[in-house]
Design a protein around this motif. Structure first.
Motif, PDB file in Angstrom:
ATOM      1  N   ASN A   1       0.835  -1.200   0.000  1.00  0.00           N
ATOM      2  CA  ASN A   1       0.000   0.000   0.000  1.00  0.00           C
ATOM      3  C   ASN A   1       0.871   1.251   0.000  1.00  0.00           C
ATOM      4  OD1 ASN A   1      -2.638   1.073  -0.018  1.00  0.00           O
ATOM      5  ND2 ASN A   1      -2.528   1.512   2.167  1.00  0.00           N
ATOM      6  N   ARG A   2       2.079   1.123  -0.570  1.00  0.00           N
ATOM      7  CA  ARG A   2       3.001   2.247  -0.578  1.00  0.00           C
ATOM      8  C   ARG A   2       2.468   3.400  -1.430  1.00  0.00           C
ATOM      9  NH1 ARG A   2       7.203   1.850  -3.344  1.00  0.00           N
ATOM     10  NH2 ARG A   2       6.593   0.023  -4.545  1.00  0.00           N
ATOM     11  N   ILE A   3       2.861   4.595  -1.057  1.00  0.00           N
ATOM     12  CA  ILE A   3       2.586   5.771  -1.875  1.00  0.00           C
ATOM     13  C   ILE A   3       3.593   5.802  -3.017  1.00  0.00           C
ATOM     14  CG2 ILE A   3       2.662   8.291  -1.900  1.00  0.00           C
ATOM     15  CD1 ILE A   3       1.574   8.187   0.969  1.00  0.00           C
ATOM     16  N   LYS A   4       3.106   6.071  -4.228  1.00  0.00           N
ATOM     17  CA  LYS A   4       3.950   6.037  -5.419  1.00  0.00           C
ATOM     18  C   LYS A   4       3.740   7.313  -6.242  1.00  0.00           C
ATOM     19  CE  LYS A   4       3.197   1.038  -5.568  1.00  0.00           C
ATOM     20  NZ  LYS A   4       2.055   1.013  -4.639  1.00  0.00           N
ATOM     21  N   ILE A   5       4.778   7.713  -6.953  1.00  0.00           N
ATOM     22  CA  ILE A   5       4.722   8.892  -7.820  1.00  0.00           C
ATOM     23  C   ILE A   5       4.891   8.443  -9.260  1.00  0.00           C
ATOM     24  CG2 ILE A   5       5.773  11.098  -8.408  1.00  0.00           C
ATOM     25  CD1 ILE A   5       6.698  11.331  -5.509  1.00  0.00           C
ATOM     26  N   ALA A   6       3.993   8.932 -10.121  1.00  0.00           N
ATOM     27  CA  ALA A   6       4.013   8.582 -11.547  1.00  0.00           C
ATOM     28  C   ALA A   6       4.117   9.870 -12.361  1.00  0.00           C
ATOM     29  CB  ALA A   6       2.750   7.814 -11.920  1.00  0.00           C
ATOM     30  N   PRO A   7       5.333  10.359 -12.632  1.00  0.00           N
ATOM     31  CA  PRO A   7       5.465  11.575 -13.432  1.00  0.00           C
ATOM     32  C   PRO A   7       4.830  11.409 -14.814  1.00  0.00           C
ATOM     33  CG  PRO A   7       7.531  11.063 -12.343  1.00  0.00           C
ATOM     34  CD  PRO A   7       6.641   9.875 -12.159  1.00  0.00           C
TER      35      PRO A   7
ATOM     36  N   PRO B   1      -1.062  16.154   0.201  1.00  0.00           N
ATOM     37  CA  PRO B   1      -1.421  15.639   1.523  1.00  0.00           C
ATOM     38  C   PRO B   1      -2.926  15.417   1.697  1.00  0.00           C
ATOM     39  CG  PRO B   1       0.172  17.434   1.712  1.00  0.00           C
ATOM     40  CD  PRO B   1      -0.301  17.419   0.279  1.00  0.00           C
ATOM     41  N   ARG B   2      -3.735  16.255   1.077  1.00  0.00           N
ATOM     42  CA  ARG B   2      -5.189  16.092   1.166  1.00  0.00           C
ATOM     43  C   ARG B   2      -5.631  14.838   0.423  1.00  0.00           C
ATOM     44  NH1 ARG B   2      -7.311  21.627  -1.139  1.00  0.00           N
ATOM     45  NH2 ARG B   2      -9.347  20.886  -0.361  1.00  0.00           N
ATOM     46  N   LEU B   3      -4.960  14.552  -0.681  1.00  0.00           N
ATOM     47  CA  LEU B   3      -5.298  13.366  -1.457  1.00  0.00           C
ATOM     48  C   LEU B   3      -4.871  12.083  -0.738  1.00  0.00           C
ATOM     49  CD1 LEU B   3      -4.327  14.861  -4.898  1.00  0.00           C
ATOM     50  CD2 LEU B   3      -6.607  14.007  -4.307  1.00  0.00           C
ATOM     51  N   VAL B   4      -3.743  12.134  -0.042  1.00  0.00           N
ATOM     52  CA  VAL B   4      -3.331  10.989   0.770  1.00  0.00           C
ATOM     53  C   VAL B   4      -4.368  10.725   1.845  1.00  0.00           C
ATOM     54  CG1 VAL B   4      -1.626  10.130   2.415  1.00  0.00           C
ATOM     55  CG2 VAL B   4      -0.864  11.293   0.351  1.00  0.00           C
ATOM     56  N   GLU B   5      -4.802  11.782   2.517  1.00  0.00           N
ATOM     57  CA  GLU B   5      -5.801  11.635   3.577  1.00  0.00           C
ATOM     58  C   GLU B   5      -7.098  11.051   3.044  1.00  0.00           C
ATOM     59  OE1 GLU B   5      -9.294  12.447   5.788  1.00  0.00           O
ATOM     60  OE2 GLU B   5      -8.794  13.577   3.971  1.00  0.00           O
ATOM     61  N   ALA B   6      -7.436  11.385   1.792  1.00  0.00           N
ATOM     62  CA  ALA B   6      -8.669  10.875   1.188  1.00  0.00           C
ATOM     63  C   ALA B   6      -8.547   9.416   0.771  1.00  0.00           C
ATOM     64  CB  ALA B   6      -9.060  11.737  -0.008  1.00  0.00           C
ATOM     65  N   GLY B   7      -7.309   8.907   0.670  1.00  0.00           N
ATOM     66  CA  GLY B   7      -7.140   7.494   0.368  1.00  0.00           C
ATOM     67  C   GLY B   7      -6.377   7.171  -0.894  1.00  0.00           C
ATOM     68  N   ALA B   8      -5.924   8.186  -1.633  1.00  0.00           N
ATOM     69  CA  ALA B   8      -5.134   7.921  -2.846  1.00  0.00           C
ATOM     70  C   ALA B   8      -3.755   7.401  -2.475  1.00  0.00           C
ATOM     71  CB  ALA B   8      -5.009   9.188  -3.677  1.00  0.00           C
ATOM     72  N   ARG B   9      -3.186   6.566  -3.355  1.00  0.00           N
ATOM     73  CA  ARG B   9      -1.867   6.002  -3.083  1.00  0.00           C
ATOM     74  C   ARG B   9      -0.894   6.156  -4.260  1.00  0.00           C
ATOM     75  NH1 ARG B   9      -3.491   6.771   1.023  1.00  0.00           N
ATOM     76  NH2 ARG B   9      -3.801   5.397   2.821  1.00  0.00           N
ATOM     77  N   VAL B  10      -1.398   6.454  -5.450  1.00  0.00           N
ATOM     78  CA  VAL B  10      -0.530   6.673  -6.610  1.00  0.00           C
ATOM     79  C   VAL B  10      -0.845   8.056  -7.162  1.00  0.00           C
ATOM     80  CG1 VAL B  10       0.274   5.802  -8.824  1.00  0.00           C
ATOM     81  CG2 VAL B  10      -0.595   4.199  -7.109  1.00  0.00           C
ATOM     82  N   PHE B  11       0.202   8.850  -7.434  1.00  0.00           N
ATOM     83  CA  PHE B  11       0.013  10.255  -7.762  1.00  0.00           C
ATOM     84  C   PHE B  11       0.654  10.588  -9.104  1.00  0.00           C
ATOM     85  CE2 PHE B  11      -0.463   9.662  -3.329  1.00  0.00           C
ATOM     86  CZ  PHE B  11      -1.479  10.529  -2.954  1.00  0.00           C
ATOM     87  N   VAL B  12      -0.193  10.913 -10.076  1.00  0.00           N
ATOM     88  CA  VAL B  12       0.286  11.381 -11.374  1.00  0.00           C
ATOM     89  C   VAL B  12       0.635  12.858 -11.226  1.00  0.00           C
ATOM     90  CG1 VAL B  12      -0.269  11.733 -13.804  1.00  0.00           C
ATOM     91  CG2 VAL B  12      -1.157   9.718 -12.586  1.00  0.00           C
ATOM     92  N   ALA B  13       1.845  13.209 -11.594  1.00  0.00           N
ATOM     93  CA  ALA B  13       2.297  14.592 -11.435  1.00  0.00           C
ATOM     94  C   ALA B  13       3.016  15.027 -12.699  1.00  0.00           C
ATOM     95  CB  ALA B  13       3.227  14.713 -10.220  1.00  0.00           C
ATOM     96  N   GLY B  14       2.506  16.073 -13.321  1.00  0.00           N
ATOM     97  CA  GLY B  14       3.120  16.602 -14.524  1.00  0.00           C
ATOM     98  C   GLY B  14       3.800  17.924 -14.264  1.00  0.00           C
ATOM     99  N   SER B  15       3.002  18.978 -14.150  1.00  0.00           N
ATOM    100  CA  SER B  15       3.556  20.327 -13.995  1.00  0.00           C
ATOM    101  C   SER B  15       4.382  20.482 -12.726  1.00  0.00           C
ATOM    102  CB  SER B  15       2.416  21.356 -13.994  1.00  0.00           C
ATOM    103  OG  SER B  15       1.713  21.323 -15.211  1.00  0.00           O
ATOM    104  N   SER B  16       3.963  19.844 -11.633  1.00  0.00           N
ATOM    105  CA  SER B  16       4.683  20.016 -10.365  1.00  0.00           C
ATOM    106  C   SER B  16       6.048  19.351 -10.393  1.00  0.00           C
ATOM    107  CB  SER B  16       3.854  19.481  -9.201  1.00  0.00           C
ATOM    108  OG  SER B  16       3.615  18.088  -9.335  1.00  0.00           O
ATOM    109  N   VAL B  17       6.268  18.422 -11.326  1.00  0.00           N
ATOM    110  CA  VAL B  17       7.572  17.777 -11.475  1.00  0.00           C
ATOM    111  C   VAL B  17       8.321  18.385 -12.654  1.00  0.00           C
ATOM    112  CG1 VAL B  17       8.756  15.618 -12.057  1.00  0.00           C
ATOM    113  CG2 VAL B  17       6.900  15.622 -10.374  1.00  0.00           C
TER     114      VAL B  17
END
Length: 228
Positions: A9-15, A192-208
């Protein structure tokens, strides 16, 4: 390829390469890989399902030898069934189709699985979570859109948080091994709000890739905001 669902259930980043410098794509993918990215997100748009045109199987085929990371293709297209085999042959590990764009969703998901790939379903901000209920037992991933799909750099829609919490409960009850991924406006403020809501994989474009001091620094800040 790695078609098996993750067993943690690790948090993951998907640029997302939608925001990358395409003239230096291999270099930019290598940079986020070195910075700790877990997978690469490829936004596929056809100008019909969404008002933009981006990448196709040829780009994926070119990108595949450039990284060992898991490649996921997010098919924001009107006829996803026509392209499943092409993306599989190009070397993706996961295919994500939209509940709004695949009229025979069960058949589409089963076809993805028959190709040896992980199967994901995306859902737009205004589509109710209940639309996932029947297909959820067959999924490896649910992608909750937190902007309206079609363009990078959009602002996060706060109203999607409630739906993400609902999807989290559905997954925990019906398909605990399924990942919950979010896409749209993910940055150090919203993560952080999305983690609290239950998300575990994060697609990030502009912020990366849009970070003024480069993708490595963007990855570092996002990881810190996610508690990594």
């Amino acid at each position: 390829m790695n078609p098996r669902p993750d067993d943690d259930n690790r948090i993951k980043i998907a640029p997302s390469i939608l925001s990358a410098d395409l003239a230096r794509l291999a270099e930019q993918v290598a940079e986020v890989e070195a910075a700790g990215a877990d997978r690469i997100h490829v936004d596929v748009m056809d100008g019909r399902f969404v008002p933009n045109i981006t990448f196709g199987p040829v780009l994926v085929k070119w990108l595949r030898p450039a990284t060992t990371l898991h490649l996921e293709a997010h098919l924001m297209i009107a006829a996803p069934d026509d392209f499943l085999e092409a993306f599989a042959e190009a070397g993706v590990d996961s295919l994500i189709v939209h509940v709004e764009g695949a009229p025979h969703l069960n058949r589409t998901v089963q076809r993805i699985k028959s190709l040896g790939l992980r199967a994901g379903v995306a859902i737009n901000p205004a589509t109710p979570a209940v639309m996932l209920e029947e297909i959820l037992p067959d999924l490896d991933l649910v992608l909750a859109m937190t902007v309206n799909p079609g363009f990078g750099g959009q602002s996060f829609l706060p109203g999607t948080l409630k739906k993400i919490r609902t999807i989290r409960r559905m997954i925990d009850e019906i398909r605990p091994g399924c990942e919950l991924e979010v896409d749209g406006g993910v940055d150090v403020e919203t993560a952080p709000r999305l983690v609290e809501a239950g998300a575990r994989v994060f697609v990030a474009g502009s912020s990366v890739y849009g970070a003024a001091d480069g993708p490595t620094a963007g990855m570092r800040r996002l990881a810190q905001s996610l508690g990594l």
